[in-house]
Design an enzyme around this catalytic site. Structure first.
Site, PDB file in Angstrom:
ATOM      1  N   SER A  53       1.090  -1.050   0.586  1.00  0.00           N
ATOM      2  CA  SER A  53      -0.212   0.045   0.368  1.00  0.00           C
ATOM      3  C   SER A  53       1.007   1.630   0.156  1.00  0.00           C
ATOM      4  O   SER A  53       2.333   0.550   0.129  1.00  0.00           O
ATOM      5  CB  SER A  53      -0.931   0.119   1.375  1.00  0.00           C
ATOM      6  OG  SER A  53      -1.453   1.228   1.791  1.00  0.00           O
TER       7      SER A  53
ATOM      8  N   TYR B  62      -2.065  -1.380  10.428  1.00  0.00           N
ATOM      9  CA  TYR B  62      -1.754  -1.918   8.649  1.00  0.00           C
ATOM     10  C   TYR B  62      -0.513  -0.922   8.166  1.00  0.00           C
ATOM     11  O   TYR B  62      -0.161  -1.921   7.466  1.00  0.00           O
ATOM     12  CB  TYR B  62      -3.337  -1.252   8.951  1.00  0.00           C
ATOM     13  CG  TYR B  62      -3.324  -1.179   6.526  1.00  0.00           C
ATOM     14  CD1 TYR B  62      -4.378  -2.186   6.335  1.00  0.00           C
ATOM     15  CD2 TYR B  62      -2.456  -0.265   5.928  1.00  0.00           C
ATOM     16  CE1 TYR B  62      -3.323  -2.330   5.016  1.00  0.00           C
ATOM     17  CE2 TYR B  62      -3.343  -0.475   4.836  1.00  0.00           C
ATOM     18  CZ  TYR B  62      -3.563  -1.494   4.126  1.00  0.00           C
ATOM     19  OH  TYR B  62      -3.786  -1.487   2.515  1.00  0.00           O
TER      20      TYR B  62
HETATM   21  P1  NAD Z   1     -11.529  -5.628  -0.075  1.00  0.00           P
HETATM   22  O1  NAD Z   1     -12.035  -5.682   1.068  1.00  0.00           O
HETATM   23  O2  NAD Z   1     -12.222  -5.587  -1.427  1.00  0.00           O
HETATM   24  O3  NAD Z   1     -10.463  -7.302  -0.213  1.00  0.00           O
HETATM   25  C1  NAD Z   1      -9.990  -8.319   0.532  1.00  0.00           C
HETATM   26  C2  NAD Z   1     -10.331  -9.151   0.851  1.00  0.00           C
HETATM   27  O4  NAD Z   1      -9.278  -9.554   1.755  1.00  0.00           O
HETATM   28  C3  NAD Z   1     -11.005 -10.045   0.271  1.00  0.00           C
HETATM   29  O5  NAD Z   1     -11.628 -11.246  -0.824  1.00  0.00           O
HETATM   30  C4  NAD Z   1     -11.391 -10.581   1.742  1.00  0.00           C
HETATM   31  O6  NAD Z   1     -12.800 -11.781   1.598  1.00  0.00           O
HETATM   32  C5  NAD Z   1     -10.454 -10.981   1.461  1.00  0.00           C
HETATM   33  N1  NAD Z   1      -9.703 -11.493   3.364  1.00  0.00           N
HETATM   34  C6  NAD Z   1      -9.920 -10.167   4.411  1.00  0.00           C
HETATM   35  N2  NAD Z   1      -9.480 -11.446   5.336  1.00  0.00           N
HETATM   36  C7  NAD Z   1      -8.924 -12.211   4.707  1.00  0.00           C
HETATM   37  C8  NAD Z   1      -8.689 -14.049   5.918  1.00  0.00           C
HETATM   38  N3  NAD Z   1      -8.329 -13.521   6.669  1.00  0.00           N
HETATM   39  N4  NAD Z   1      -8.515 -14.721   4.920  1.00  0.00           N
HETATM   40  C9  NAD Z   1      -9.136 -14.752   3.787  1.00  0.00           C
HETATM   41  N5  NAD Z   1      -9.014 -13.248   2.682  1.00  0.00           N
HETATM   42  C10 NAD Z   1      -8.923 -12.470   3.354  1.00  0.00           C
HETATM   43  O7  NAD Z   1     -10.594  -4.742  -0.092  1.00  0.00           O
HETATM   44  P2  NAD Z   1      -9.218  -4.196  -1.684  1.00  0.00           P
HETATM   45  O8  NAD Z   1      -9.112  -2.891  -1.573  1.00  0.00           O
HETATM   46  O9  NAD Z   1      -9.669  -5.390  -2.735  1.00  0.00           O
HETATM   47  O10 NAD Z   1      -8.049  -5.062  -0.743  1.00  0.00           O
HETATM   48  C11 NAD Z   1      -6.510  -5.900  -1.302  1.00  0.00           C
HETATM   49  C12 NAD Z   1      -6.163  -5.333  -0.899  1.00  0.00           C
HETATM   50  O11 NAD Z   1      -4.990  -4.408  -1.387  1.00  0.00           O
HETATM   51  C13 NAD Z   1      -5.555  -5.329   0.424  1.00  0.00           C
HETATM   52  O12 NAD Z   1      -4.149  -5.945   0.941  1.00  0.00           O
HETATM   53  C14 NAD Z   1      -5.379  -4.067   0.695  1.00  0.00           C
HETATM   54  O13 NAD Z   1      -5.050  -3.318   2.327  1.00  0.00           O
HETATM   55  C15 NAD Z   1      -5.304  -3.269  -0.657  1.00  0.00           C
HETATM   56  N6  NAD Z   1      -5.004  -1.936  -0.640  1.00  0.00           N
HETATM   57  C16 NAD Z   1      -5.901  -1.121  -0.670  1.00  0.00           C
HETATM   58  C17 NAD Z   1      -6.229  -0.146  -0.462  1.00  0.00           C
HETATM   59  C18 NAD Z   1      -8.084   0.659  -1.520  1.00  0.00           C
HETATM   60  O14 NAD Z   1      -7.744   1.602  -1.792  1.00  0.00           O
HETATM   61  N7  NAD Z   1      -8.950  -0.436  -1.460  1.00  0.00           N
HETATM   62  C19 NAD Z   1      -4.813   0.859  -0.987  1.00  0.00           C
HETATM   63  C20 NAD Z   1      -4.142   0.294  -0.544  1.00  0.00           C
HETATM   64  C21 NAD Z   1      -3.876  -1.299  -0.321  1.00  0.00           C
END
Ligand code: NAD
Length: 259
Positions: A141, A154
Site C-alpha cells: 500500500s 496496517y
Molecule cells: P477488499 O476488502 O475488497 O478485499 C480484501 C479481500 O481479502 C477480500 O477478498 C476478503 O474476503 C479477503 N480477506 C479478508 N480477511 C481474510 C482472511 N482472514 N483470509 C482470507 N481472505 C481474507 O479490499 P481491497 O481494497 O481489494 O484490498 C485488497 C488489498 O489491497 C489489501 O491487501 C489492501 O490492504 C490493499 N490495498 C487496498 C487499497 C484500497 O484503497 N482499496 C489501497 C492500498 C492497499
C-alpha cells in the site's frame, strides 16, 4: 502466461477479484480465496471460467490461521498443478486512535496482511524452484511507504511486507523467481468503503469530507483508482516480460507518494 497456475489471496472482491479476471484473461488457471456469500462467489468463478476458458477454483481458507494458509496452497497444487504465480493480496484494516487500538486487531492485521504471505510463499517456493520459474506479487500500500495516523497495525504490516518482498527477491533471483510489491493509493473497494465510515467516526467529519480530506487530497490525480488499474500492474509483474524486475516497490497511487 497461458496455462500458468495462479493463487490470488483475498480475491472475492476489489483488487483481488480484478486480478483474477486479469490473470484468467491472459490464460491462467486461478485459485480464488477470500470471504463472502458462497453462491455469489461460485457464480463469479463460473462467469470468469466461462469467459476465459481457464479453470477457476475456490478456497475459503482463513489466512489469519497459518495451517489454513498451508492447506490452501496444498489444495491449489492438487486442483490445478504446481503453482507458478502467487499474489498475496488478502488484507484487512482497522482504524482507531493508538491508545484505544484493540490488541486483537493488532494481531489480526499482522496475521492477515503480513504473516499469511510468509506462509504462502514458503509453501509455494519449492515447486517454483524445481521448475526454475515463479512470480510472487505482494499487495502492500502507499501506507507501506509512508505513515498515517490511526492505522498503526496496517502501516506496520504494509511496511513489513515490503521488507519480506526485498528479502525473498534476493534469495530467489538465481532460481528464476521474482518477488515484487505493488503499492496502491485509494482504490474504491469494500475495504475503503468501511474505512470512510470508521474515519468519519474517529475524526467527526461527514463521510464526503473524509473521502476528500483523508483519501483524495493526497493523490495529485484527484480521483479514485480503479481495481483493474492495480490488477494490470500485477499482471505485468507476473508476465515473462517482467523477468528482470524483482524486489521492486511499484506505486499505483496517482502520485500519492511523490510529496
Ligand atoms: P477488499 O476488502 O475488497 O478485499 C480484501 C479481500 O481479502 C477480500 O477478498 C476478503 O474476503 C479477503 N480477506 C479478508 N480477511 C481474510 C482472511 N482472514 N483470509 C482470507 N481472505 C481474507 O479490499 P481491497 O481494497 O481489494 O484490498 C485488497 C488489498 O489491497 C489489501 O491487501 C489492501 O490492504 C490493499 N490495498 C487496498 C487499497 C484500497 O484503497 N482499496 C489501497 C492500498 C492497499
Amino acid at each position: 502466461m497461458k496455462n500458468r497456475n495462479a493463487v490470488v489471496t483475498g480475491s472475492t472482491s476489489g483488487i483481488g477479484l480484478a486480478t483474477v479476471r486479469g490473470l484468467a484473461g491472459r490464460g491462467c488457471h486461478v485459485m480464488v480465496n477470500g470471504f463472502g456469500d458462497r453462491a455469489e462467489i461460485d457464480r463469479s468463478c463460473a462467469e470468469i471460467a466461462e469467459r476465459s476458458g481457464t479453470r477457476i477454483v475456490y478456497s475459503g481458507a482463513d489466512l489469519s490461521r497459518p495451517e489454513e494458509a498451508r492447506a490452501m496452497m496444498a489444495q491449489a497444487a492438487d486442483m490445478l498443478g504446481p503453482i507458478d504465480i502467487l499474489v498475496n493480496n488478502a488484507g484487512v484494516q482497522h482504524v482507531a486512535a493508538l491508545h484505544e487500538f484493540p490488541d486483537d486487531k493488532w494481531d489480526l492485521l499482522l496475521a492477515v496482511n503480513l504473516s499469511a504471505a510468509f506462509h504462502t510463499i514458503k509453501a509455494a517456493v519449492p515447486a517454483m524452484r524445481e521448475r526454475g520459474w515463479g512470480r510472487i506479487v505482494n499487495t502492500s500500500s502507499v501506507l507501506g511507504m509512508v505513515g498515517a495516523p490511526h492505522k498503526p497495525a496496517y502501516v506496520a504490516a504494509k511496511h513489513g511486507i515490503i521488507g519480506l518482498t526485498k528479502s525473498v527477491s534476493i534469495e530467489l533471483a538465481p532460481h528464476g523467481i521474482t518477488c515484487n510489491a505493488v503499492c496502491p493509493g485509494t482504490v474504491l473497494t469494500p475495504i475503503i468503503e468501511r474505512q470512510i465510515a470508521q474515519q468519519a467516526q474517529v475524526t467527526g467529519l461527514p463521510e464526503d469530507q473524509v473521502l476528500k480530506a483523508v483519501f483524495l487530497e493526497k493523490m495529485p490525480t484527484g480521483r479514485l483508482i480503479g481495481p483493474e488499474e492495480v490488477a494490470a500492474a500485477i499482471a505485468f509483474l507476473c508476465s515473462d516480460s517482467a523477468a528482470s524486475i524483482t524486489g521492486a516497490v511499484l506505486p499505483v497511487d496517482g502520485g500519492y507518494t511523490t510529496h
